[in-house]
Design an enzyme around this catalytic site. Structure first.
Site, PDB file in Angstrom:
ATOM      1  N   TYR A  17      -1.655  -0.983  10.373  1.00 11.59           N
ATOM      2  CA  TYR A  17      -1.706  -1.270   9.030  1.00 11.59           C
ATOM      3  C   TYR A  17      -0.463  -0.763   8.085  1.00 11.59           C
ATOM      4  CZ  TYR A  17      -3.919  -1.312   4.107  1.00 11.59           C
ATOM      5  OH  TYR A  17      -4.166  -1.179   2.772  1.00 11.59           O
ATOM      6  N   SER A  73       0.802  -1.252  -0.094  1.00 18.51           N
ATOM      7  CA  SER A  73       0.132  -0.085   0.190  1.00 18.51           C
ATOM      8  C   SER A  73       0.871   1.334  -0.119  1.00 18.51           C
ATOM      9  CB  SER A  73      -0.703  -0.131   1.183  1.00 18.51           C
ATOM     10  OG  SER A  73      -1.500   1.268   1.211  1.00 18.51           O
TER      11      SER A  73
HETATM   12  P1  NAI Z   1     -11.897  -5.355   0.685  1.00 20.71           P
HETATM   13  O1  NAI Z   1     -11.956  -5.415   1.757  1.00 20.71           O
HETATM   14  O2  NAI Z   1     -12.688  -4.925  -0.282  1.00 20.71           O
HETATM   15  O3  NAI Z   1     -11.406  -7.028  -0.034  1.00 20.71           O
HETATM   16  C1  NAI Z   1     -10.756  -7.712   0.879  1.00 20.71           C
HETATM   17  C2  NAI Z   1     -11.034  -9.347   0.570  1.00 20.71           C
HETATM   18  O4  NAI Z   1     -10.013 -10.179   1.337  1.00 20.71           O
HETATM   19  C3  NAI Z   1     -12.279  -9.678   1.178  1.00 20.71           C
HETATM   20  O5  NAI Z   1     -12.964 -10.538   0.277  1.00 20.71           O
HETATM   21  C4  NAI Z   1     -11.919 -10.474   2.482  1.00 20.71           C
HETATM   22  O6  NAI Z   1     -12.980 -11.575   2.842  1.00 20.71           O
HETATM   23  C5  NAI Z   1     -10.809 -11.081   2.071  1.00 20.71           C
HETATM   24  N1  NAI Z   1      -9.992 -11.210   3.216  1.00 20.71           N
HETATM   25  C6  NAI Z   1      -9.880 -10.588   4.409  1.00 20.71           C
HETATM   26  N2  NAI Z   1      -9.194 -11.289   5.414  1.00 20.71           N
HETATM   27  C7  NAI Z   1      -8.874 -12.536   5.056  1.00 20.71           C
HETATM   28  C8  NAI Z   1      -8.057 -13.575   5.355  1.00 20.71           C
HETATM   29  N3  NAI Z   1      -7.408 -13.595   6.658  1.00 20.71           N
HETATM   30  N4  NAI Z   1      -8.085 -14.778   4.531  1.00 20.71           N
HETATM   31  C9  NAI Z   1      -8.457 -14.452   3.320  1.00 20.71           C
HETATM   32  N5  NAI Z   1      -9.015 -13.575   2.700  1.00 20.71           N
HETATM   33  C10 NAI Z   1      -9.335 -12.539   3.626  1.00 20.71           C
HETATM   34  O7  NAI Z   1     -10.348  -4.942   0.300  1.00 20.71           O
HETATM   35  P2  NAI Z   1      -9.590  -4.156  -0.795  1.00 20.71           P
HETATM   36  O8  NAI Z   1      -9.776  -2.800  -0.904  1.00 20.71           O
HETATM   37  O9  NAI Z   1      -9.971  -5.004  -1.989  1.00 20.71           O
HETATM   38  O10 NAI Z   1      -8.011  -4.593  -0.626  1.00 20.71           O
HETATM   39  C11 NAI Z   1      -7.358  -5.932  -1.057  1.00 20.71           C
HETATM   40  C12 NAI Z   1      -5.954  -5.240  -0.931  1.00 20.71           C
HETATM   41  O11 NAI Z   1      -5.536  -4.271  -1.274  1.00 20.71           O
HETATM   42  C13 NAI Z   1      -5.454  -5.404   0.565  1.00 20.71           C
HETATM   43  O12 NAI Z   1      -4.215  -6.127   1.216  1.00 20.71           O
HETATM   44  C14 NAI Z   1      -5.538  -3.871   1.041  1.00 20.71           C
HETATM   45  O13 NAI Z   1      -4.567  -3.621   2.227  1.00 20.71           O
HETATM   46  C15 NAI Z   1      -4.999  -3.561  -0.016  1.00 20.71           C
HETATM   47  N6  NAI Z   1      -5.121  -2.063  -0.614  1.00 20.71           N
HETATM   48  C16 NAI Z   1      -6.102  -1.432  -0.657  1.00 20.71           C
HETATM   49  C17 NAI Z   1      -6.240  -0.061  -0.724  1.00 20.71           C
HETATM   50  C18 NAI Z   1      -7.637   0.475  -1.004  1.00 20.71           C
HETATM   51  O14 NAI Z   1      -7.620   1.975  -0.927  1.00 20.71           O
HETATM   52  N7  NAI Z   1      -8.877  -0.285  -0.975  1.00 20.71           N
HETATM   53  C19 NAI Z   1      -5.275   0.612  -1.162  1.00 20.71           C
HETATM   54  C20 NAI Z   1      -3.908   0.054  -1.095  1.00 20.71           C
HETATM   55  C21 NAI Z   1      -3.593  -1.391  -0.664  1.00 20.71           C
END
Ligand code: NAI
Length: 248
Positions: A155, A142
């Site tokens: 985080y 990130s």
């Molecule tokens: P989201 O919350 O929309 O989706 C995350 C997914 O990961 C969900 O389907 C959830 O069930 C799954 N998940 C959570 N914990 C889990 C675990 N222990 N084992 C397996 N699956 C698990 O999040 P998003 O925004 O799509 O984020 C995806 C990645 O991108 C994350 O690593 C986040 O930190 C990173 N990220 C997100 C940003 C944002 O602005 N949305 C910016 C920079 C990085």
């Protein structure tokens, strides 16, 4: 020829947000896709909606912080495909708290998913990735790895650890023909930050920190992941080459 034709791709947290966009994009480019999400219902729904050459994507419900579940996941990939070409360590969570009130449970929750999950998947997938000969690991870090805002210390620290880990793995895995990179997205409009983007005051603040003055879309990140996963990204000569011999 599609850009990921016949490659096998495993995406953690692929049921929603960025991971789902990556899973859909990879399948459109010809990959067989396995979604490993701890949310079994959303994982199954996402997989069923993704068409691949052999039918649909596969969902293997997995909490990446649980080593037994990660081992079972890799066993399933081995049984189905015998190798892994692309691993996207995308599953991640955040906790918002002033640092002085951040308790051990909250710290551990973030660390176990973001860092331990990435470590365990990258380690347990090694034998399968080695069999690919041209594998790619993409860790989702990130912007917060290098920049800080209030109340996001756990985080930010976890994402900094992922970036540092990526550099170590890139060096250690390269001799086996496995590339390792990380992506460091800015604010992307998903459920993770929905409660912020949905609040006009906070949205204005976040957009003020964003040069393009718009939130990124999951597809923006998926497009970058596609390049890193494809053979267009620079690759090492792989195991058995003269370069490899020099390495030893
Ligand atoms: P989201 O919350 O929309 O989706 C995350 C997914 O990961 C969900 O389907 C959830 O069930 C799954 N998940 C959570 N914990 C889990 C675990 N222990 N084992 C397996 N699956 C698990 O999040 P998003 O925004 O799509 O984020 C995806 C990645 O991108 C994350 O690593 C986040 O930190 C990173 N990220 C997100 C940003 C944002 O602005 N949305 C910016 C920079 C990085």
């Amino acid at each position: 020829m599609r850009r990921l034709e016949d490659k096998v791709a495993l995406i953690t947290g692929g049921a929603a947000g960025i991971g789902k966009a990556i899973a859909e994009t990879f399948a459109k480019e010809g990959a067989e896709v396995i979604i490993a999400d701890r949310n079994a219902e959303d994982g199954a729904a996402a997989a069923a909606g993704i068409v691949t050459k052999n039918g649909a994507a596969i969902s293997q419900p997995t909490d990446v912080s649980d080593i037994a579940q990660v081992k079972a996941l890799m066993d399933r990939v081995a049984e189905l495909f015998g190798r892994l070409d692309i691993l996207v360590n995308n599953a991640g969570i955040g906790e918002r708290s002033d640092f002085r009130h951040l308790d051990d449970e909250a710290w551990d929750r973030v660390w176990q998913v973001n860092v331990d999950g990435t470590v365990r998947c990258a380690r347990e997938a090694f034998d399968l990735l080695r069999k690919s000969g041209r594998a790619s690991v993409i860790n989702v870090s990130s912007l917060m790895a290098n920049k800080h805002t209030r109340q996001m210390s756990a985080y930010s620290a976890s994402k900094g650890a992922i970036s540092a880990l990526t550099r170590s793995l890139a060096v250690e895995y390269a001799p086996y023909g496995i590339r390792v990179n990380h992506l460091a997205p800015g604010y992307i409009d998903t459920d993770m930050i929905g409660r912020f983007t949905g609040n006009p005051l906070i949205a204005k603040l976040l957009l003020g920190q964003t040069p393009l003055r718009r939130f990124g879309a999951p597809q923006d990140v998926a497009n970058a992941a596609l390049f890193l996963a494809s053979d267009e990204a620079p690759t090492s000569p792989g195991r058995g080459s003269r370069w490899m011999a020099a390495w030893r």
